[in-house]
Every structure is written in structure tokens, then in C-alpha cells.
Design an enzyme around this catalytic site. Structure first.
Site, short mmCIF file in Angstrom:
data_model
loop_
_atom_site.label_atom_id
_atom_site.label_comp_id
_atom_site.label_asym_id
_atom_site.label_seq_id
_atom_site.Cartn_x
_atom_site.Cartn_y
_atom_site.Cartn_z
N ASP A 36 0.86 -1.19 0.00
CA ASP A 36 0.00 0.00 0.00
C ASP A 36 0.89 1.24 0.00
OD1 ASP A 36 -1.74 2.18 0.95
OD2 ASP A 36 -3.18 0.59 1.34
N GLN A 99 -14.51 2.58 1.69
CA GLN A 99 -13.82 2.12 0.47
C GLN A 99 -13.52 3.30 -0.44
OE1 GLN A 99 -15.99 -0.74 -1.96
NE2 GLN A 99 -14.15 -1.28 -3.14
N HIS A 105 -10.20 -5.68 -2.54
CA HIS A 105 -8.87 -5.86 -1.95
C HIS A 105 -9.00 -6.03 -0.44
CE1 HIS A 105 -9.78 -1.56 -2.04
NE2 HIS A 105 -9.12 -1.48 -0.89
N PHE A 106 -8.03 -6.75 0.11
CA PHE A 106 -7.93 -6.93 1.56
C PHE A 106 -6.67 -6.23 2.03
CE2 PHE A 106 -11.17 -10.09 2.68
CZ PHE A 106 -11.55 -10.53 1.42
N HIS A 107 -6.78 -5.49 3.12
CA HIS A 107 -5.61 -4.87 3.77
C HIS A 107 -5.03 -5.88 4.76
CE1 HIS A 107 -6.71 -0.64 2.62
NE2 HIS A 107 -7.90 -1.19 2.53
P1 5GP Z 1 -9.80 1.30 0.43
O1 5GP Z 1 -10.16 2.56 1.10
O2 5GP Z 1 -10.42 1.24 -0.94
O3 5GP Z 1 -10.03 0.07 1.23
O4 5GP Z 1 -8.23 1.31 0.31
C1 5GP Z 1 -7.51 1.71 -0.81
C2 5GP Z 1 -6.07 1.64 -0.40
O5 5GP Z 1 -5.30 1.78 -1.57
C3 5GP Z 1 -5.62 2.72 0.58
O6 5GP Z 1 -5.05 2.13 1.71
C4 5GP Z 1 -4.61 3.54 -0.22
O7 5GP Z 1 -3.52 3.94 0.58
C5 5GP Z 1 -4.17 2.57 -1.30
N1 5GP Z 1 -3.80 3.17 -2.57
C6 5GP Z 1 -4.42 4.21 -3.19
N2 5GP Z 1 -3.82 4.45 -4.38
C7 5GP Z 1 -2.83 3.53 -4.51
C8 5GP Z 1 -1.86 3.29 -5.53
O8 5GP Z 1 -1.80 3.95 -6.55
N3 5GP Z 1 -1.00 2.25 -5.32
C9 5GP Z 1 -1.04 1.49 -4.18
N4 5GP Z 1 -0.13 0.51 -4.09
N5 5GP Z 1 -1.91 1.71 -3.20
C10 5GP Z 1 -2.82 2.72 -3.36
#
Ligand code: 5GP
Length: 141
Positions: A36, A99, A105-107
Site C-alpha cells: 500500500d 472504500q 482488496h484486503f488490507h
Molecule cells: P480502500 O479505502 O479502498 O479500502 O483502500 C484503498 C487503499 O489503496 C488505501 O489504503 C490507499 O492507501 C491505497 N492506494 C491508493 N492508491 C494507490 C496506488 O496507486 N498504489 C497502491 N499501491 N496503493 C494505493
């Protein structure tokens, strides 16, 4: 309220197509795992199925099974790589739940006793740090 449609131009779809760089730690036929860019703790990995779905709500259960197996593998690797006390696994569905990228995706985030998580989608990490952390995790896979 209904959820939106899957948009093939989301950032993770571009990463999966190799159009945007990422620090990959693992890949198999069905799933990719990469760092991330705004980690909530050092070693924060995203585990992403290659199949298109917006989130958990519209995912094929077979894809979920393939993905959670990789989540487990990555969770053990980050725990070892960062000598963590625990591992936080989380996943958000739709904006109301936090989100921000609309490809499932999973963190996977290593946790240490007494250390607070940094904010979600907070500060961009240096490339060199992400690369070094990716190597640490790969060494445990
Ligand atoms: P969500 O909020 O959708 O669960 O998490 C999206 C995650 O993607 C966030 O933790 C953010 O830091 C990460 N993220 C956003 N843009 C990018 C990117 O361009 N590359 C990577 N590797 N991570 C990203």
C-alpha cells in the site's frame, strides 16, 4: 441505494494490467499482493484478486476462497518480516464503509502492542522504503 458498476479504469485494475507500477510481494494465477503506498503501518500489504469485482458484495465466492488463502500467506509473512505482535486484516465495501478504490482488496497490516495505526489513505511513503519493506516480506514467502 444500489452500488455502482465495476469501472475497469480504477487504480488497482491499472496496477493489475501493469499500467501503473507497484511493489509486488506475491503473485499467482488468481491473486496479486503489493505494498500500500499510504501504509497505516510499515509492511501494509494489499491482497487483490485478478478477477474484476467492485468489492466483497459482488465477488464470486470461488475468487474469495482463492484470495483469502493468499491473505493468510501474506499475514504470516508480514508477522515474521516485521516481528509483529499481531496482524490486522480488513476490507471496506462502498464509500459509506470507507472504500476508496473500487476493485476488491484486503488490507493486511502488521500490528505492534502500544503502536497506533496511522490514518487510512494518509501519507504517501517513500518508494525506497516501500521497496525495502517488500523485500523483507518476500524473504518470508
Ligand atoms: P480502500 O479505502 O479502498 O479500502 O483502500 C484503498 C487503499 O489503496 C488505501 O489504503 C490507499 O492507501 C491505497 N492506494 C491508493 N492508491 C494507490 C496506488 O496507486 N498504489 C497502491 N499501491 N496503493 C494505493
Amino acid at each position: 441505494m444500489t452500488s455502482g458498476a465495476y469501472d475497469d479504469n480504477n487504480i488497482f485494475a491499472k496496477i493489475l494490467r501493469g499500467k501503473i507500477p507497484s511493489h509486488r510481494v506475491f503473485e499467482n494465477e488468481h491473486v496479486v499482493a503489493f505494498m500500500d503506498v499510504m501504509p497505516q503501518a510499515p509492511g501494509h500489504v494489499l491482497v487483490v484478486p485478478k478477477a474484476a469485482s467492485r468489492n466483497l458484495l459482488d465477488a464470486d465466492p470461488a475468487v474469495l476462497a482463492q484470495t483469502i488463502a493468499v491473505v493468510q500467506k501474506i499475514a504470516n509473512a508480514v508477522k515474521e518480516a516485521f516481528d509483529a505482535d499481531g496482524v490486522f486484516v480488513c476490507q471496506f465495501n462502498e464509500p459509506a464503509a470507507g472504500q476508496t478504490v473500487f476493485h476488491l482488496h484486503f488490507h493486511v497490516i502488521p500490528r505492534h502492542e502500544g503502536t497506533a495505526l496511522k490514518p487510512h489513505s494518509g501519507k504517501m511513503e517513500d518508494n525506497a522504503v516501500l521497496a525495502a519493506n517488500a523485500e523483507k516480506i518476500k524473504a518470508e514467502l
